[in-house]
Design a protein around this motif. Structure first.
Motif, mmCIF file in Angstrom:
data_model
loop_
_atom_site.group_PDB
_atom_site.id
_atom_site.type_symbol
_atom_site.label_atom_id
_atom_site.label_comp_id
_atom_site.label_asym_id
_atom_site.label_seq_id
_atom_site.Cartn_x
_atom_site.Cartn_y
_atom_site.Cartn_z
ATOM 1 N N ALA A 134 2.468 -1.765 3.263
ATOM 2 C CA ALA A 134 1.061 -2.038 2.981
ATOM 3 C C ALA A 134 0.156 -1.605 4.137
ATOM 4 N N LEU A 135 0.688 -1.667 5.376
ATOM 5 C CA LEU A 135 -0.131 -1.354 6.551
ATOM 6 C C LEU A 135 0.086 0.047 7.097
ATOM 7 N N ALA A 136 1.086 0.774 6.583
ATOM 8 C CA ALA A 136 1.423 2.095 7.125
ATOM 9 C C ALA A 136 0.269 3.078 6.914
ATOM 10 N N THR A 137 0.013 3.891 7.951
ATOM 11 C CA THR A 137 -1.046 4.900 7.874
ATOM 12 C C THR A 137 -0.513 6.304 8.069
ATOM 13 N N ALA B 57 6.309 2.190 -1.799
ATOM 14 C CA ALA B 57 5.355 3.287 -1.621
ATOM 15 C C ALA B 57 4.809 3.735 -2.983
ATOM 16 N N ALA B 58 5.685 3.772 -3.976
ATOM 17 C CA ALA B 58 5.230 4.105 -5.321
ATOM 18 C C ALA B 58 4.303 3.021 -5.867
ATOM 19 N N LYS B 59 4.654 1.762 -5.594
ATOM 20 C CA LYS B 59 3.829 0.646 -6.078
ATOM 21 C C LYS B 59 2.424 0.695 -5.475
ATOM 22 N N TYR B 60 2.343 0.966 -4.165
ATOM 23 C CA TYR B 60 1.052 0.983 -3.479
ATOM 24 C C TYR B 60 0.399 2.365 -3.486
ATOM 25 N N GLN B 61 1.092 3.346 -4.098
ATOM 26 C CA GLN B 61 0.593 4.723 -4.155
ATOM 27 C C GLN B 61 0.260 5.234 -2.759
ATOM 28 N N LYS B 62 1.246 5.087 -1.864
ATOM 29 C CA LYS B 62 1.057 5.523 -0.487
ATOM 30 C C LYS B 62 2.076 6.603 -0.154
ATOM 31 N N THR B 63 1.691 7.500 0.752
ATOM 32 C CA THR B 63 2.594 8.564 1.191
ATOM 33 C C THR B 63 3.363 8.063 2.407
ATOM 34 N N VAL B 64 4.399 7.305 2.162
ATOM 35 C CA VAL B 64 5.271 6.794 3.215
ATOM 36 C C VAL B 64 6.681 7.227 2.852
#
Length: 460
Positions: free
Chosen positions: A370-373, A331-338
């Motif tokens: 990568a696919l989480a929304t 999540a940190a790598k892709y800068q996503k809020t998961v």
């Protein structure tokens, strides 16, 4: 100590039920906080985060479903078990699709509740605290299973010596991570750790990579160059997939280990080296020795101590922990809020087969991240990732062995288990053909009459 017990938060406006549940859960080793409203529950959560929440769906000051949604929004990895009367079952069923771990209908069986609590905590509990207070050496190895605890305790003891260690284990189990951990726990920790994958470097380059070369040693050697053995001087040399090392180089490696002197390719002069050798393989080296593919004297030089990494399927307690840690990293790598997995998604991960072990788990988690929304990874996304075929990259030796076995199976099927006919078709004598059958645990009788039961799809 009480602080070591799993902490549960109970939320219900029925004082008698709270009292009864608190007594029963405390008697079963849990630390319990009981509150009678949603506001009180949110206040407690802001003070101390429990391991699990058990909440009624109907509460006086705020709908229990609203409380559940707030918990899920603020603490997505916190498991929640809902208690419901018959009239609110549809709400509870909806909640499970949104990430509730389970719901129980009142009146419920206390034994079933205890089972659900145990299952939820097993999936989401953090690693057990260790008492030695010094775990930096094994920081990269994420585990809380008994199998790994025993292996790491043995590795810590082994690290104190300079004995050669052979690490066995299936592909993807983390053999290099264990080798690095042993190095960090050894007296050589401040010196280099050099890893060499013997199966990834072409045979014509491996000797030069290991031992170095002098200028003019071969076409293209325009300068002298030290090898990886010299680079590891004073530290640890890790030889991954040692079973793939060519026989000629096995002889030269044995000489280095015996004499503690390394000679560069094209040079007659030797240089003393002080290295500890750790090696790893997923191959059966005992079988390779019998087949003349691995030197017996080198085997015993490398195999002073053996450590065997269990496959991921034998350390299922670690799967949830690994998946959650990987998700945080990715999540940190892709800068996503998961923030976590829905409980049923985490359970699906723990029940999967994982033939590719930890490496495959990492790939699946990367796929879902990568696919989480949404902040919580749902079951559907995990199921989708698990169905994606994983590209299996085999070494040349593995591919050859798999082809040989399937070829033998097809021959024996074709000849109904007649070894003479099968050997003739393969242009091999009967003795050699029997040796090949033995190598792959095949017998001709399995293919005679109704006994043709060996599946040619069996892997490894």
């Amino acid at each position: 100590m009480a602080a070591d017990k799993p902490h549960l938060l109970l939320v219900d406006d029925d004082d008698d039920l709270l009292r009864l549940l608190s007594m029963r859960l405390t008697a079963n080793g849990y630390r319990v906080t009981a509150v009678g409203s949603a506001d009180a529950a949110l206040a407690r959560l802001s003070i101390e985060l429990p391991a699990l929440v058990i909440s009624d769906v109907r509460l006086p000051d705020r709908d229990g479903m609203v409380l559940f949604q707030q918990i899920r929004s603020q603490y997505p990895a916190l498991p929640v078990i809902l208690l419901t009367a018959h009239g609110t079952i549809p709400d509870a069923v909806e909640a499970t699709t949104l990430g509730a771990y389970a719901y129980l209908t009142k009146p419920f069986d206390a034994k079933v509740l205890l089972e659900r609590i145990g299952q939820a905590l097993a999936l989401t509990a953090p690693a057990t605290a260790r008492s030695d207070g010094d775990d930096d050496w094994r920081a990269e190895i994420i585990s809380r299973s008994q199998a790994m605890a025993e292996l790491l305790a043995e590795a810590r003891l082994v690290a104190a010596s300079d004995a050669s260690v052979l690490i066995r284990g299936e592909s993807g189990t983390g053999k290099e991570l264990l080798a690095r951990a042993i190095h960090r726990a050894s007296r050589r920790a401040s010196r280099p750790f050099i890893a060499v994958n013997c199966g990834a470097i072409p045979e014509n380059l491996l000797e030069s990579e290991l031992f170095g070369h002098v200028k003019g040693a071969y076409t293209g050697a325009v300068t002298s160059r030290e090898g990886l053995v010299q680079a590891a001087d004073g530290g640890t040399l890790f030889l991954d997939e040692i079973g793939d090392m060519p026989l000629l180089l096995q002889v030269k490696l044995l000489r280095v280990l015996q004499e503690r002197v390394v000679r560069q390719l094209g040079s007659d002069a030797g240089r003393p080296v002080d290295v500890r050798v750790l090696s790893a393989t997923h191959r059966d080296l005992d079988a390779a020795m019998l087949e003349g593919q691995f030197r017996e004297d080198l085997y015993y030089r490398l195999n002073v101590i053996t450590l065997t990494l269990p496959p991921l399927a034998q350390r299922r307690e670690d799967i949830g922990l690994l998946a959650t840690r990987f998700l945080q990293m990715l999540a940190a790598k892709y800068q996503k809020t998961v923030n976590g997995f829905a409980p049923d998604a985490l359970e699906a991960l723990t029940r999967s087969a994982w033939p590719g072990n930890v490496r495959q788990l990492y790939n699946v988690v990367e796929h879902v991240c990568a696919l989480a929304t949404a902040p919580l990874v749902p079951l559907s996304l995990v199921q989708r990732a698990l169905r994606v075929p994983t590209l299996e990259v085999l070494s040349y030796t593995e591919a050859k062995q798999r082809f040989e076995r399937n070829y033998l199976v097809q021959l024996l099927k074709l000849t109904d288990g007649n070894v003479s006919d099968a050997a003739r078709l393969a242009e091999r004598n009967r003795t050699e053909f029997y040796r090949l059958l033995s190598k792959y645990d095949l017998t001709a009788s399995q293919f005679r009459g109704d006994g043709g039961a060996v599946a040619d799809e069996r892997q490894d």
